[in-house]
Scaffold this motif. Structure first.
Motif, PDB file in Angstrom:
ATOM      1  N   GLU A 138       0.857  -1.187   0.000  1.00  0.00           N
ATOM      2  CA  GLU A 138       0.000   0.000   0.000  1.00  0.00           C
ATOM      3  C   GLU A 138       0.890   1.233   0.000  1.00  0.00           C
ATOM      4  OE1 GLU A 138      -3.044   2.316   3.028  1.00  0.00           O
ATOM      5  OE2 GLU A 138      -3.052   0.126   2.999  1.00  0.00           O
ATOM      6  N   ASP A 139       0.597   2.189  -0.876  1.00  0.00           N
ATOM      7  CA  ASP A 139       1.411   3.400  -0.967  1.00  0.00           C
ATOM      8  C   ASP A 139       1.331   4.210   0.316  1.00  0.00           C
ATOM      9  OD1 ASP A 139       1.841   2.635  -3.578  1.00  0.00           O
ATOM     10  OD2 ASP A 139       0.513   4.150  -4.452  1.00  0.00           O
ATOM     11  N   HIS A 140       2.474   4.613   0.823  1.00  0.00           N
ATOM     12  CA  HIS A 140       2.529   5.567   1.931  1.00  0.00           C
ATOM     13  C   HIS A 140       2.669   6.959   1.306  1.00  0.00           C
ATOM     14  CE1 HIS A 140       4.433   2.024   4.274  1.00  0.00           C
ATOM     15  NE2 HIS A 140       3.114   1.992   4.366  1.00  0.00           N
ATOM     16  N   SER A 141       1.543   7.502   0.904  1.00  0.00           N
ATOM     17  CA  SER A 141       1.552   8.787   0.205  1.00  0.00           C
ATOM     18  C   SER A 141       0.363   9.634   0.623  1.00  0.00           C
ATOM     19  CB  SER A 141       1.514   8.577  -1.321  1.00  0.00           C
ATOM     20  OG  SER A 141       0.275   8.010  -1.719  1.00  0.00           O
ATOM     21  N   TYR A 142       0.517  10.933   0.448  1.00  0.00           N
ATOM     22  CA  TYR A 142      -0.550  11.869   0.792  1.00  0.00           C
ATOM     23  C   TYR A 142      -1.795  11.590  -0.053  1.00  0.00           C
ATOM     24  CZ  TYR A 142      -3.037  16.326   1.216  1.00  0.00           C
ATOM     25  OH  TYR A 142      -3.993  17.289   1.411  1.00  0.00           O
ATOM     26  N   VAL A 143      -1.585  11.333  -1.328  1.00  0.00           N
ATOM     27  CA  VAL A 143      -2.719  11.092  -2.226  1.00  0.00           C
ATOM     28  C   VAL A 143      -3.453   9.805  -1.841  1.00  0.00           C
ATOM     29  CG1 VAL A 143      -3.267  10.384  -4.586  1.00  0.00           C
ATOM     30  CG2 VAL A 143      -1.969  12.463  -4.188  1.00  0.00           C
ATOM     31  N   ASN A 144      -2.719   8.782  -1.440  1.00  0.00           N
ATOM     32  CA  ASN A 144      -3.386   7.542  -1.037  1.00  0.00           C
ATOM     33  C   ASN A 144      -4.215   7.749   0.219  1.00  0.00           C
ATOM     34  OD1 ASN A 144      -3.828   4.664  -1.510  1.00  0.00           O
ATOM     35  ND2 ASN A 144      -2.655   4.344   0.366  1.00  0.00           N
ATOM     36  N   GLN A 145      -3.748   8.601   1.115  1.00  0.00           N
ATOM     37  CA  GLN A 145      -4.550   8.929   2.299  1.00  0.00           C
ATOM     38  C   GLN A 145      -5.875   9.573   1.885  1.00  0.00           C
ATOM     39  OE1 GLN A 145      -2.161  11.362   4.917  1.00  0.00           O
ATOM     40  NE2 GLN A 145      -1.146   9.600   5.828  1.00  0.00           N
ATOM     41  N   LEU A 146      -5.803  10.487   0.930  1.00  0.00           N
ATOM     42  CA  LEU A 146      -7.026  11.140   0.442  1.00  0.00           C
ATOM     43  C   LEU A 146      -7.954  10.124  -0.221  1.00  0.00           C
ATOM     44  CD1 LEU A 146      -5.593  14.437  -1.127  1.00  0.00           C
ATOM     45  CD2 LEU A 146      -6.595  14.119   1.143  1.00  0.00           C
ATOM     46  N   LEU A 147      -7.388   9.187  -0.960  1.00  0.00           N
ATOM     47  CA  LEU A 147      -8.200   8.149  -1.596  1.00  0.00           C
ATOM     48  C   LEU A 147      -8.908   7.290  -0.550  1.00  0.00           C
ATOM     49  CD1 LEU A 147      -5.915   6.876  -4.501  1.00  0.00           C
ATOM     50  CD2 LEU A 147      -8.236   7.759  -4.749  1.00  0.00           C
ATOM     51  N   LYS A 148      -8.189   6.896   0.486  1.00  0.00           N
ATOM     52  CA  LYS A 148      -8.775   6.063   1.539  1.00  0.00           C
ATOM     53  C   LYS A 148      -9.883   6.804   2.281  1.00  0.00           C
ATOM     54  CE  LYS A 148      -5.901   3.660   4.070  1.00  0.00           C
ATOM     55  NZ  LYS A 148      -4.710   3.334   4.905  1.00  0.00           N
ATOM     56  N   GLU A 149      -9.731   8.123   2.407  1.00  0.00           N
ATOM     57  CA  GLU A 149     -10.750   8.932   3.070  1.00  0.00           C
ATOM     58  C   GLU A 149     -11.947   9.201   2.165  1.00  0.00           C
ATOM     59  OE1 GLU A 149      -8.590  12.417   4.013  1.00  0.00           O
ATOM     60  OE2 GLU A 149      -7.369  11.467   5.578  1.00  0.00           O
ATOM     61  N   GLY A 150     -11.795   8.918   0.877  1.00  0.00           N
ATOM     62  CA  GLY A 150     -12.860   9.206  -0.081  1.00  0.00           C
ATOM     63  C   GLY A 150     -12.907  10.659  -0.508  1.00  0.00           C
ATOM     64  N   SER A 151     -11.815  11.395  -0.239  1.00  0.00           N
ATOM     65  CA  SER A 151     -11.792  12.828  -0.559  1.00  0.00           C
ATOM     66  C   SER A 151     -11.558  13.091  -2.037  1.00  0.00           C
ATOM     67  CB  SER A 151     -10.698  13.531   0.259  1.00  0.00           C
ATOM     68  OG  SER A 151     -10.896  13.357   1.638  1.00  0.00           O
ATOM     69  N   ILE A 152     -10.904  12.155  -2.723  1.00  0.00           N
ATOM     70  CA  ILE A 152     -10.650  12.302  -4.158  1.00  0.00           C
ATOM     71  C   ILE A 152     -10.911  10.975  -4.841  1.00  0.00           C
ATOM     72  CG2 ILE A 152      -8.922  14.126  -3.856  1.00  0.00           C
ATOM     73  CD1 ILE A 152      -6.756  12.009  -4.324  1.00  0.00           C
ATOM     74  N   GLU A 154      -9.948   8.111  -8.062  1.00  0.00           N
ATOM     75  CA  GLU A 154      -8.741   7.556  -8.682  1.00  0.00           C
ATOM     76  C   GLU A 154      -8.247   8.464  -9.808  1.00  0.00           C
ATOM     77  OE1 GLU A 154      -6.926   4.929  -8.041  1.00  0.00           O
ATOM     78  OE2 GLU A 154      -8.127   3.643  -6.727  1.00  0.00           O
ATOM     79  N   GLU A 155      -9.190   9.011 -10.562  1.00  0.00           N
ATOM     80  CA  GLU A 155      -8.830   9.896 -11.678  1.00  0.00           C
ATOM     81  C   GLU A 155      -8.181  11.175 -11.161  1.00  0.00           C
ATOM     82  OE1 GLU A 155     -11.772   8.418 -11.293  1.00  0.00           O
ATOM     83  OE2 GLU A 155     -11.494   6.891 -12.850  1.00  0.00           O
ATOM     84  N   GLU A 156      -8.704  11.720 -10.078  1.00  0.00           N
ATOM     85  CA  GLU A 156      -8.123  12.937  -9.504  1.00  0.00           C
ATOM     86  C   GLU A 156      -6.743  12.662  -8.912  1.00  0.00           C
ATOM     87  OE1 GLU A 156     -12.185  15.330  -8.097  1.00  0.00           O
ATOM     88  OE2 GLU A 156     -11.327  13.749  -6.821  1.00  0.00           O
ATOM     89  N   ALA A 157      -6.561  11.464  -8.378  1.00  0.00           N
ATOM     90  CA  ALA A 157      -5.271  11.111  -7.790  1.00  0.00           C
ATOM     91  C   ALA A 157      -4.155  11.141  -8.828  1.00  0.00           C
ATOM     92  CB  ALA A 157      -5.348   9.729  -7.149  1.00  0.00           C
ATOM     93  N   LEU A 158      -4.474  10.756 -10.061  1.00  0.00           N
ATOM     94  CA  LEU A 158      -3.466  10.689 -11.111  1.00  0.00           C
ATOM     95  C   LEU A 158      -2.874  12.054 -11.449  1.00  0.00           C
ATOM     96  CD1 LEU A 158      -5.192   8.128 -13.519  1.00  0.00           C
ATOM     97  CD2 LEU A 158      -3.241   7.705 -12.007  1.00  0.00           C
ATOM     98  N   VAL A 159      -3.630  13.122 -11.222  1.00  0.00           N
ATOM     99  CA  VAL A 159      -3.170  14.468 -11.590  1.00  0.00           C
ATOM    100  C   VAL A 159      -3.058  15.395 -10.387  1.00  0.00           C
ATOM    101  CG1 VAL A 159      -4.069  14.300 -13.938  1.00  0.00           C
ATOM    102  CG2 VAL A 159      -5.557  15.163 -12.121  1.00  0.00           C
ATOM    103  N   HIS A 160      -3.176  14.842  -9.188  1.00  0.00           N
ATOM    104  CA  HIS A 160      -3.137  15.681  -7.981  1.00  0.00           C
ATOM    105  C   HIS A 160      -1.758  16.341  -7.853  1.00  0.00           C
ATOM    106  CE1 HIS A 160      -3.403  16.897  -3.770  1.00  0.00           C
ATOM    107  NE2 HIS A 160      -4.704  16.680  -3.849  1.00  0.00           N
ATOM    108  N   PRO A 161      -1.716  17.631  -7.505  1.00  0.00           N
ATOM    109  CA  PRO A 161      -0.416  18.328  -7.421  1.00  0.00           C
ATOM    110  C   PRO A 161       0.514  17.777  -6.343  1.00  0.00           C
ATOM    111  CG  PRO A 161      -2.213  19.692  -6.573  1.00  0.00           C
ATOM    112  CD  PRO A 161      -2.848  18.541  -7.272  1.00  0.00           C
ATOM    113  N   LYS A 162      -0.026  17.033  -5.380  1.00  0.00           N
ATOM    114  CA  LYS A 162       0.816  16.468  -4.319  1.00  0.00           C
ATOM    115  C   LYS A 162       0.944  14.951  -4.444  1.00  0.00           C
ATOM    116  CE  LYS A 162       0.049  20.081  -0.858  1.00  0.00           C
ATOM    117  NZ  LYS A 162      -0.342  20.383   0.545  1.00  0.00           N
ATOM    118  N   ARG A 163       0.801  14.438  -5.663  1.00  0.00           N
ATOM    119  CA  ARG A 163       0.812  12.986  -5.839  1.00  0.00           C
ATOM    120  C   ARG A 163       2.181  12.372  -5.552  1.00  0.00           C
ATOM    121  NH1 ARG A 163       0.503  15.467 -10.689  1.00  0.00           N
ATOM    122  NH2 ARG A 163       2.021  14.974 -12.318  1.00  0.00           N
TER     123      ARG A 163
END
Length: 246
Positions: A138-152, A154-163
């Motif tokens: 499992e990725d230890h990343s800021y974007v993955n945290q947002l994905l797990k929270e449902g905040s973004i 998968e498509e948004e994760a690919l282009v997120h400025p903090k990916r």
């Protein structure tokens, strides 16, 4: 005892001037590592190469083959990465312009019919079995945290400025908190270790197709790096392809 064959490749890609990835392979022990450094002023390159060198030295002087139980093995990996963490942090403080340097660390050891995987950061381990590619880590990343929270999405994760922001790494904190995974392996299985320069460029279904298409892991490793370059090669690319043999 599971026999393995491994192929490894690292490439700076098409848009980076240096390669901040590093790897370590000890084929006789079926022990493998990839690392992806972060930090300005070439600090990422130093962090990843130093971590790989330190892990290699640890394994050389304290052979992993001497570990007898799975509980001891977990302690072995934790101690190994803790020593690397302390060393990378110390060097960062001592050298001008290197403060904040850090690196992912992904270790895999094949022993006694099982794969043991230890992870810090967003480098990934995959298992290909019966034509199906399964992500182990499992990725230890800021974007993955947002994905797990449902905040973004998968498509948004690919282009997120903090990916590219990672939340756990060697050198980032005083102590480490790696993830540990283990699973049984069988002849015909393929294990892939890679940095984000591969999976951010090449879709997972295509990664699966490449590994499945080539019987020789050398050819599969070459093709994965080539595909990542074709898709843009915007980051460094490192892969280790491991075949479980009879």
């Amino acid at each position: 005892m599971s026999r393995t064959k491994a192929a490894f490749r690292t490439d700076r890609g098409r848009k980076r001037s240096i390669n901040e990835d590093a790897l370590f392979c000890r084929n006789e022990s079926s022990f493998y590592m990839v690392a992806d450094g972060v930090g300005g002023h070439n600090a990422g390159e130093l962090a990843s190469s130093l971590a790989a060198e330190l892990v290699g030295s640890y394994v050389k002087h304290r052979p992993v083959e001497d570990v007898r139980t799975e509980d001891e093995l977990k302690d072995y990996f934790f101690d190994c990465l803790s020593e690397a963490n302390e060393s990378v942090s110390r060097v960062a403080q001592q050298r001008e312009g290197k403060v904040g340097m850090a690196t992912t660390a992904l270790l895999t050891y094949i022993w006694n019919g099982k794969a043991f995987v230890v992870n810090l950061g967003d480098s990934r381990a995959y298992l290909l079995r019966d034509g199906c590619l399964m992500r182990i880590t499992e990725d230890h990343s800021y974007v993955n945290q947002l994905l797990k929270e449902g905040s973004i999405t998968e498509e948004e994760a690919l282009v997120h400025p903090k990916r590219n922001v990672i939340t756990r790494a060697i050198g980032a904190d005083e102590s480490i908190e790696p993830d540990f995974f283990q699973f049984e392996v069988y002849p015909g299985d393929r294990i892939l270790l890679c940095t984000d320069g591969l999976y951010n460029e090449v879709p997972e279904e295509e990664i699966c197709g490449v590994i499945a298409a080539y019987e020789d892991v050398e050819d599969a490793a070459d093709e994965l790096v080539r595909r990542a370059g074709e898709y843009g090669g915007s980051d460094n690319i490192t892969v280790i392809c491991i075949a479980i043999l009879n």
